[in-house]
Design an enzyme around this catalytic site. Structure first.
Site, mmCIF file in Angstrom:
data_model
loop_
_atom_site.group_PDB
_atom_site.id
_atom_site.type_symbol
_atom_site.label_atom_id
_atom_site.label_comp_id
_atom_site.label_asym_id
_atom_site.label_seq_id
_atom_site.Cartn_x
_atom_site.Cartn_y
_atom_site.Cartn_z
ATOM 1 N N GLY A 151 32.228 40.829 46.009
ATOM 2 C CA GLY A 151 31.769 39.726 45.264
ATOM 3 C C GLY A 151 30.416 39.833 44.155
ATOM 4 N N THR B 102 39.356 32.212 41.659
ATOM 5 C CA THR B 102 39.708 33.192 42.620
ATOM 6 C C THR B 102 39.352 33.256 43.991
ATOM 7 O OG1 THR B 102 39.699 34.614 40.406
ATOM 8 C CG2 THR B 102 39.587 35.803 42.425
ATOM 9 N N GLY C 232 31.635 41.242 41.213
ATOM 10 C CA GLY C 232 32.285 41.094 40.047
ATOM 11 C C GLY C 232 32.876 42.282 39.311
ATOM 12 N N THR D 40 35.963 43.230 39.827
ATOM 13 C CA THR D 40 37.195 42.826 39.338
ATOM 14 C C THR D 40 37.175 42.257 37.865
ATOM 15 O OG1 THR D 40 38.509 42.524 41.294
ATOM 16 C CG2 THR D 40 39.461 41.450 39.246
ATOM 17 N N SER D 41 36.029 41.277 37.787
ATOM 18 C CA SER D 41 35.734 40.766 36.175
ATOM 19 C C SER D 41 35.425 41.798 35.276
ATOM 20 C CB SER D 41 34.623 39.639 36.605
ATOM 21 O OG SER D 41 35.173 38.754 37.292
ATOM 22 N N ASP E 112 42.517 47.622 45.639
ATOM 23 C CA ASP E 112 42.017 46.633 46.559
ATOM 24 C C ASP E 112 43.270 45.955 47.496
ATOM 25 O OD1 ASP E 112 40.892 44.663 48.082
ATOM 26 O OD2 ASP E 112 39.608 43.702 46.450
#
Length: 584
Positions: A18, A501, A20, A22-23, A45
């Protein structure tokens, strides 16, 4: 950004769920590709959402990203990798052995261990494939949340060591005598990971005490396995320009304090900061805005909005408490607040006079930091993979190894040194805790989605094995999976955030659970800005976007739904956890 300066060929983005990862990984991939570099973005993941970020179907093969020249992506799908891995082993013997023998081998390869090994095998192939590394300037890895990633990065060294010490043995990889090629690959992977000229680890965190404590532990564990080339990114910081709003000001103060008191080892790392954006980081325009410093134009109007009237968590706990015992499991994507909500529910049940055991299967859990202190009727524990594995090894040696001769005991010890032993040990600990729910309340804070699904895979494999052995016998039996499938014994709560997401991933988790015969009991939308009614323009823009997601959950996914607002103070300690449940 400092972490991008003179970047080596491999970039790993890791950290607590959580924060970030991936972002940031996707934004970095776009930035480098548009600077003329050839980029491969890989997700390791088990619950990857890279495809959702780019609004593209990626899957288990290298796929060009539409709209970005030079950028390809790949999602290592554990289930698909496991199917291909099983077929490589079973295919050559199909038709040559009796069907019963083939089915037995397939069943042995159906557990979570095989899934993990298959994904790991593909991961090491990416690190050591010379043709692939020559095709791309940079390969970026968007990794699973911390605990799962530490396990993945430890595996090349663990298997290399295991094969070296047991050349004639066997494991879930197959007979080790024929695995010299894999051993060479694992050794090459270890070398690549520990070489600062080839690999850089980007530790991603938020400006929160618990997250910074976790990333400090991650940093130490990575250093212990030789991965020292570490950079730190503090993601999504509240800008000082918003502090006219009391809620924004409270968040800003919390973040400043967390950064001022962050663990000493992190202060030594080269550090970058990114600001909180008014939009979800989905789509190319939003991704470009993260590293460019330019605000995305894809922002909803911050007009008036109303928080939907939903049951408070207090009412939901009243309903959960009625049976007087049972298993309450909180599941979801990393970083959605499962630990906090688990602790709050456990406190509420204990204050009603029930005996409660609060536990976690998350390798990166921080239950004690969330609770702070003790409460009558409430006990706290953690399924520690390392401790459980050692206990399991000792038990097997003392029982099965008791009457073995020296050679037999040596073979048993060899088998127990396999990294796969951890899967069995953690599953057994999980099963013990599930059984306790017949006497009192068990509140379980689970690991992030992908890791939990692997644990449920092991539970399902065990159930199928027991059912097969009991077939035709008039004997009653109850497996852990049967307890999880029984709504009278188990209530599964899916925790999410009101963002695109997390909601999509929670919906995918619900489908996975339903395929396993487990029906989620309720959803919790946590940390809602829409429910907090902020006045800051930035926070109001984010709150407006939440409304659509909250309505989406209510109409299409959740049988029961509670909404929990963002609080002025971080929900740490018994009193603040009580406030969390009564806020609406």
């Amino acid at each position: 950004m400092k972490f991008l300066q003179q970047a080596p060929g491999f970039l790993f983005f890791t950290g607590k769920g959580g924060v970030g990862k991936t972002s940031l990984a996707c934004a970095t991939a776009v930035y480098l590709a548009e600077a003329g570099k050839r980029i491969l973005l890989v997700s390791t993941d088990p619950a990857s959402n890279v495809g959702q970020v780019f609004d593209a179907a990626i899957g288990h093969q290298i796929t060009p990203i539409p709209g970005v020249t030079n950028l390809d992506a790949l999602e290592i799908n554990p289930a698909q990798a496991a199917a291909l891995y099983r077929e490589r082993i079973v295919g050559p013997i199909r038709g040559k052995l009796p069907e019963s023998a083939v089915k037995s081998i397939e069943e042995q390869l159906s557990g979570a261990c095989t899934t993990e090994i298959a994904a790991f095998d593909e991961f090491t192939a990416l690190l050591t494939d010379s043709e692939l590394t020559s095709r791309y300037d940079h390969i970026l890895f968007d990794t699973a949340p911390t605990g799962h990633t530490i396990r993945l990065l430890q595996l090349p060294g663990a298997w290399d060591s295991f094969i070296e010490k047991n050349p004639e043995g066997a494991s879930c990889l197959g007979p080790l005598a024929g695995l010299e090629k894999q051993r060479q690959r694992y050794h090459q992977a270890v070398t690549a990971l520990s070489d600062p000229a080839r690999t850089r680890l980007v530790l991603v965190a938020r400006a929160q005490n618990s997250t910074l404590q976790e990333v400090a532990r991650t940093s130490g564990e990575l250093a212990d396995i030789g991965l020292n080339n570490q950079y730190l990114v503090i993601n999504g910081c509240m800008p000082e320009s918003e502090i006219d709003d009391p809620l924004a000001a409270a968040i800003y103060r919390r973040e400043r304090q967390a950064l001022q008191t962050m663990p000493e080892p992190l202060r030594e790392l080269v550090t970058d900061h990114t600001r909180l954006l008014p939009c979800n980081l989905v789509g190319l325009e939003a991704l470009r805005s993260l590293l460019s410093g330019e605000q995305s134009r894809a922002i909803a109007s911050a007009g008036d909005y109303q928080s939907p009237l939903l049951p408070s968590m207090q009412e939901m706990v009243d309903e959960m408490a009625k049976p007087g015992h049972g298993l309450i499991m909180l599941m979801g994507k990393g970083g959605v607040g499962k630990t906090t909500m688990s602790a709050a529910i456990a406190v509420a049940l204990a204050e009603r006079g029930y005996q409660v055991h609060l536990t976690t299967s998350d390798p990166a859990a921080h239950l004690t930091e969330t609770l702070i202190g003790e409460l009558g009727n409430l006990t706290v524990s953690r399924i520690d993979p390392h401790a459980e594995t050692e206990l399991y090894r000792q038990h097997v040696l003392e029982s099965k190894g008791k009457n073995l001769d020296a050679q037999g005991r040596s073979l048993l010890e060899e088998d127990l040194r396999s990294p796969c032993t951890e899967e069995i040990a953690v599953f057994q600990a999980f099963s013990r805790i599930i059984r306790e729910a017949t006497a009192h309340f068990i509140v379980m804070d689970t690991a992030p989605t992908g890791h939990t699904l692997l644990l449920l895979d092991a539970t399902g494999a065990y159930h199928r094995e027991i059912a097969r052995h009991m077939e035709g016998k008039s004997l009653h039996f109850t497996t852990p999976m049967m307890r999880l499938q029984d709504p009278e014994q188990t209530k599964v709560l899916i925790v999410t955030l009101a963002e695109t997401t997390p909601v999509l991933e929670a919906a995918s988790l619900q489908e996975d659970l339903r395929r396993a015969g487990i029906e989620p009991w309720a959803w919790i939308v946590n940390n809602s800005l829409a429910a907090a009614q902020p006045s800051s323009m930035l926070l109001r823009q984010r709150a407006v976007q939440e409304q659509q997601q909250i309505e989406n959950v209510r109409q299409h996914y959740a049988k029961r739904l509670a909404i929990v607002p963002v609080l002025m103070e971080e929900p740490v300690g018994v009193q603040r956890l009580q406030v969390l449940l009564t806020s609406r």
